[in-house]
Design a protein around this motif. Structure first.
Motif, PDB file in Angstrom:
ATOM      1  N   VAL A   1     -11.284  17.117   7.275  1.00 29.25           N
ATOM      2  CA  VAL A   1     -11.351  16.907   5.823  1.00 29.25           C
ATOM      3  C   VAL A   1     -12.784  17.097   5.338  1.00 29.25           C
ATOM      4  CG1 VAL A   1     -11.203  15.128   4.025  1.00 29.25           C
ATOM      5  CG2 VAL A   1      -9.282  15.491   5.585  1.00 29.25           C
ATOM      6  N   LEU A   2     -13.747  16.512   6.040  1.00 34.89           N
ATOM      7  CA  LEU A   2     -15.147  16.662   5.649  1.00 34.89           C
ATOM      8  C   LEU A   2     -15.561  18.129   5.688  1.00 34.89           C
ATOM      9  CD1 LEU A   2     -17.902  15.551   4.866  1.00 34.89           C
ATOM     10  CD2 LEU A   2     -18.349  15.147   7.308  1.00 34.89           C
ATOM     11  N   ASN A   3     -15.180  18.838   6.748  1.00 35.82           N
ATOM     12  CA  ASN A   3     -15.530  20.250   6.871  1.00 35.82           C
ATOM     13  C   ASN A   3     -14.943  21.069   5.724  1.00 35.82           C
ATOM     14  OD1 ASN A   3     -14.396  23.059   8.484  1.00 35.82           O
ATOM     15  ND2 ASN A   3     -16.582  22.676   8.353  1.00 35.82           N
ATOM     16  N   LEU A   4     -13.691  20.829   5.386  1.00 28.59           N
ATOM     17  CA  LEU A   4     -13.057  21.563   4.285  1.00 28.59           C
ATOM     18  C   LEU A   4     -13.712  21.203   2.946  1.00 28.59           C
ATOM     19  CD1 LEU A   4     -10.975  23.568   3.254  1.00 28.59           C
ATOM     20  CD2 LEU A   4      -9.267  21.722   3.293  1.00 28.59           C
ATOM     21  N   ALA A   5     -14.034  19.936   2.742  1.00 26.66           N
ATOM     22  CA  ALA A   5     -14.693  19.521   1.498  1.00 26.66           C
ATOM     23  C   ALA A   5     -16.050  20.199   1.350  1.00 26.66           C
ATOM     24  CB  ALA A   5     -14.848  17.997   1.464  1.00 26.66           C
ATOM     25  N   VAL A   6     -16.818  20.279   2.434  1.00 27.21           N
ATOM     26  CA  VAL A   6     -18.122  20.948   2.388  1.00 27.21           C
ATOM     27  C   VAL A   6     -17.938  22.423   2.056  1.00 27.21           C
ATOM     28  CG1 VAL A   6     -20.098  21.683   3.797  1.00 27.21           C
ATOM     29  CG2 VAL A   6     -19.310  19.308   3.892  1.00 27.21           C
ATOM     30  N   ARG A   7     -16.989  23.079   2.713  1.00 29.03           N
ATOM     31  CA  ARG A   7     -16.751  24.497   2.440  1.00 29.03           C
ATOM     32  C   ARG A   7     -16.358  24.723   0.984  1.00 29.03           C
ATOM     33  NH1 ARG A   7     -14.353  28.133  -0.393  1.00 29.03           N
ATOM     34  NH2 ARG A   7     -14.118  30.172   0.541  1.00 29.03           N
ATOM     35  N   GLU A   8     -15.543  23.844   0.455  1.00 32.55           N
ATOM     36  CA  GLU A   8     -15.067  23.996  -0.923  1.00 32.55           C
ATOM     37  C   GLU A   8     -16.084  23.517  -1.958  1.00 32.55           C
ATOM     38  OE1 GLU A   8     -12.860  25.968  -1.224  1.00 32.55           O
ATOM     39  OE2 GLU A   8     -10.838  25.267  -0.813  1.00 32.55           O
ATOM     40  N   GLY A   9     -17.138  22.833  -1.498  1.00 29.98           N
ATOM     41  CA  GLY A   9     -18.116  22.297  -2.442  1.00 29.98           C
ATOM     42  C   GLY A   9     -17.509  21.211  -3.301  1.00 29.98           C
ATOM     43  N   SER A  10     -16.614  20.433  -2.700  1.00 30.69           N
ATOM     44  CA  SER A  10     -15.896  19.395  -3.448  1.00 30.69           C
ATOM     45  C   SER A  10     -16.074  18.043  -2.774  1.00 30.69           C
ATOM     46  CB  SER A  10     -14.403  19.731  -3.514  1.00 30.69           C
ATOM     47  OG  SER A  10     -13.824  19.605  -2.233  1.00 30.69           O
ATOM     48  N   ALA A  11     -15.586  17.029  -3.427  1.00 36.84           N
ATOM     49  CA  ALA A  11     -15.559  15.699  -2.835  1.00 36.84           C
ATOM     50  C   ALA A  11     -14.407  15.623  -1.830  1.00 36.84           C
ATOM     51  CB  ALA A  11     -15.358  14.647  -3.927  1.00 36.84           C
ATOM     52  N   ARG A  12     -14.502  14.692  -0.909  1.00 37.43           N
ATOM     53  CA  ARG A  12     -13.398  14.480   0.043  1.00 37.43           C
ATOM     54  C   ARG A  12     -12.093  14.166  -0.688  1.00 37.43           C
ATOM     55  NH1 ARG A  12     -14.513  11.451   5.416  1.00 37.43           N
ATOM     56  NH2 ARG A  12     -16.461  12.336   6.091  1.00 37.43           N
ATOM     57  N   SER A  13     -12.218  13.541  -1.849  1.00 35.53           N
ATOM     58  CA  SER A  13     -11.019  13.156  -2.602  1.00 35.53           C
ATOM     59  C   SER A  13     -10.216  14.369  -3.074  1.00 35.53           C
ATOM     60  CB  SER A  13     -11.400  12.278  -3.791  1.00 35.53           C
ATOM     61  OG  SER A  13     -12.279  12.977  -4.657  1.00 35.53           O
ATOM     62  N   ALA A  14     -10.819  15.559  -3.050  1.00 31.10           N
ATOM     63  CA  ALA A  14     -10.115  16.774  -3.460  1.00 31.10           C
ATOM     64  C   ALA A  14      -9.386  17.432  -2.292  1.00 31.10           C
ATOM     65  CB  ALA A  14     -11.096  17.759  -4.074  1.00 31.10           C
ATOM     66  N   ILE A  15      -9.412  16.799  -1.127  1.00 35.09           N
ATOM     67  CA  ILE A  15      -8.752  17.337   0.057  1.00 35.09           C
ATOM     68  C   ILE A  15      -7.555  16.454   0.402  1.00 35.09           C
ATOM     69  CG2 ILE A  15      -9.016  18.032   2.472  1.00 35.09           C
ATOM     70  CD1 ILE A  15     -10.816  19.584   0.403  1.00 35.09           C
ATOM     71  N   GLY A  16      -6.393  17.070   0.465  1.00 30.02           N
ATOM     72  CA  GLY A  16      -5.183  16.341   0.839  1.00 30.02           C
ATOM     73  C   GLY A  16      -4.935  16.468   2.329  1.00 30.02           C
ATOM     74  N   TYR A  17      -4.181  15.529   2.881  1.00 25.34           N
ATOM     75  CA  TYR A  17      -3.790  15.641   4.287  1.00 25.34           C
ATOM     76  C   TYR A  17      -2.483  14.915   4.541  1.00 25.34           C
ATOM     77  CZ  TYR A  17      -5.612  10.905   5.105  1.00 25.34           C
ATOM     78  OH  TYR A  17      -5.842   9.550   5.052  1.00 25.34           O
ATOM     79  N   TYR A  18      -1.850  15.329   5.615  1.00 25.33           N
ATOM     80  CA  TYR A  18      -0.620  14.682   6.074  1.00 25.33           C
ATOM     81  C   TYR A  18      -0.647  14.633   7.589  1.00 25.33           C
ATOM     82  CZ  TYR A  18       4.195  13.838   7.338  1.00 25.33           C
ATOM     83  OH  TYR A  18       5.327  13.318   7.901  1.00 25.33           O
ATOM     84  N   GLY A  19      -0.437  13.444   8.152  1.00 28.01           N
ATOM     85  CA  GLY A  19      -0.358  13.267   9.599  1.00 28.01           C
ATOM     86  C   GLY A  19       1.100  13.116  10.007  1.00 28.01           C
ATOM     87  N   LYS A  20       1.560  13.989  10.865  1.00 30.87           N
ATOM     88  CA  LYS A  20       2.979  14.027  11.236  1.00 30.87           C
ATOM     89  C   LYS A  20       3.431  12.753  11.950  1.00 30.87           C
ATOM     90  CE  LYS A  20       4.186  17.134  14.342  1.00 30.87           C
ATOM     91  NZ  LYS A  20       4.615  18.419  14.927  1.00 30.87           N
ATOM     92  N   TYR A  21       2.654  12.259  12.900  1.00 29.93           N
ATOM     93  CA  TYR A  21       3.112  11.130  13.707  1.00 29.93           C
ATOM     94  C   TYR A  21       2.936   9.787  13.022  1.00 29.93           C
ATOM     95  CZ  TYR A  21       3.500  14.767  17.118  1.00 29.93           C
ATOM     96  OH  TYR A  21       3.850  15.926  17.749  1.00 29.93           O
ATOM     97  N   THR A  22       1.974   9.707  12.125  1.00 30.81           N
ATOM     98  CA  THR A  22       1.777   8.460  11.387  1.00 30.81           C
ATOM     99  C   THR A  22       2.523   8.472  10.061  1.00 30.81           C
ATOM    100  OG1 THR A  22      -0.195   9.329  10.294  1.00 30.81           O
ATOM    101  CG2 THR A  22      -0.527   8.130  12.380  1.00 30.81           C
ATOM    102  N   ASN A  23       3.015   9.668   9.664  1.00 25.87           N
ATOM    103  CA  ASN A  23       3.660   9.869   8.366  1.00 25.87           C
ATOM    104  C   ASN A  23       2.727   9.452   7.230  1.00 25.87           C
ATOM    105  OD1 ASN A  23       5.856  10.884   6.909  1.00 25.87           O
ATOM    106  ND2 ASN A  23       6.638   8.829   6.527  1.00 25.87           N
ATOM    107  N   GLU A  24       1.430   9.574   7.503  1.00 25.09           N
ATOM    108  CA  GLU A  24       0.413   9.176   6.533  1.00 25.09           C
ATOM    109  C   GLU A  24       0.010  10.377   5.690  1.00 25.09           C
ATOM    110  OE1 GLU A  24      -4.154   7.441   6.455  1.00 25.09           O
ATOM    111  OE2 GLU A  24      -3.247   7.985   8.362  1.00 25.09           O
TER     112      GLU A  24
END
Length: 188
Positions: free
Chosen positions: A73-96
């Motif tokens: 998430v941090l790596n993608l946020a840096v690449r996009e020049g955005s805050a971490r809050s602009a990056i979504g995620y989904y974890g399959k095993y935690t259903n988070e």
């Protein structure tokens, strides 16, 4: 942990500092998501974002070389020049999921059923910032007028983004741009 990074715009053709498996590269069979040219960036490009009223198109994905969601998430946020809050995620095993109101999580879950090797998915979740109007034709015309008003290097940057967007991202508005400007996709 194997983490997929979803992409559909300049992330695919200009990954900059994105840490992903370059040997495998970008795969063209990502989840079906509603994407459209609905965001004006700081440099006035019309960019692709998730938009509820858009038609579903097949996104792309790459595998992150990071092994934790926080790192990816941090790596993608840096690449996009955005805050971490602009990056979504989904974890399959935690259903988070980071975004509890993310309307397309079922599309991602369904896609993961055919990719059992992937443990989590991350994506850029910038919002559309185009003017809201009640009529679809009016929205399209306004976007065309925006592109017509650009000149010089600003217009060249906007054209580059649209033409280099992956060929498979065949949005409704992309067809309008092709008809109006003859900015056809460039297959990279």
């Amino acid at each position: 942990m194997k983490i997929a990074i979803l992409g559909w715009g300049s992330l695919v053709w200009n990954p900059k500092s994105l840490q992903y498996n370059q040997e495998i590269g970008w795969q063209k069979n990502g989840p079906m998501l509603p994407l459209e040219f609905s965001r004006i960036s700081n440099d006035f490009r019309l960019t692709l974002v998730l938009e509820p009223t858009a038609k579903l198109v097949q996104s792309l994905y790459a595998i992150s070389t990071n092994t934790t969601i926080d790192e990816a998430v941090l790596n993608l946020a840096v690449r996009e020049g955005s805050a971490r809050s602009a990056i979504g995620y989904y974890g399959k095993y935690t259903n988070e999921t980071k975004l509890n109101d993310f309307k397309y999580i079922e599309n991602i879950k369904e896609w993961l059923t055919i990719h059992p090797e992937i443990d989590a998915v991350i994506w850029t979740n910038l919002k559309a910032n185009w003017k809201k109007t009640d009529r679809v034709k009016s929205k399209k015309r306004d976007r065309l007028e925006h592109l017509k008003a650009l000149d010089g290097s600003t217009k060249a940057i906007a054209e580059e983004y649209i033409r280099k967007a992956p060929f498979q991202i065949t949005t409704n508005f992309r067809k309008e741009i092709e008809n109006e400007f003859k900015w056809y996709p460039i297959e990279l």
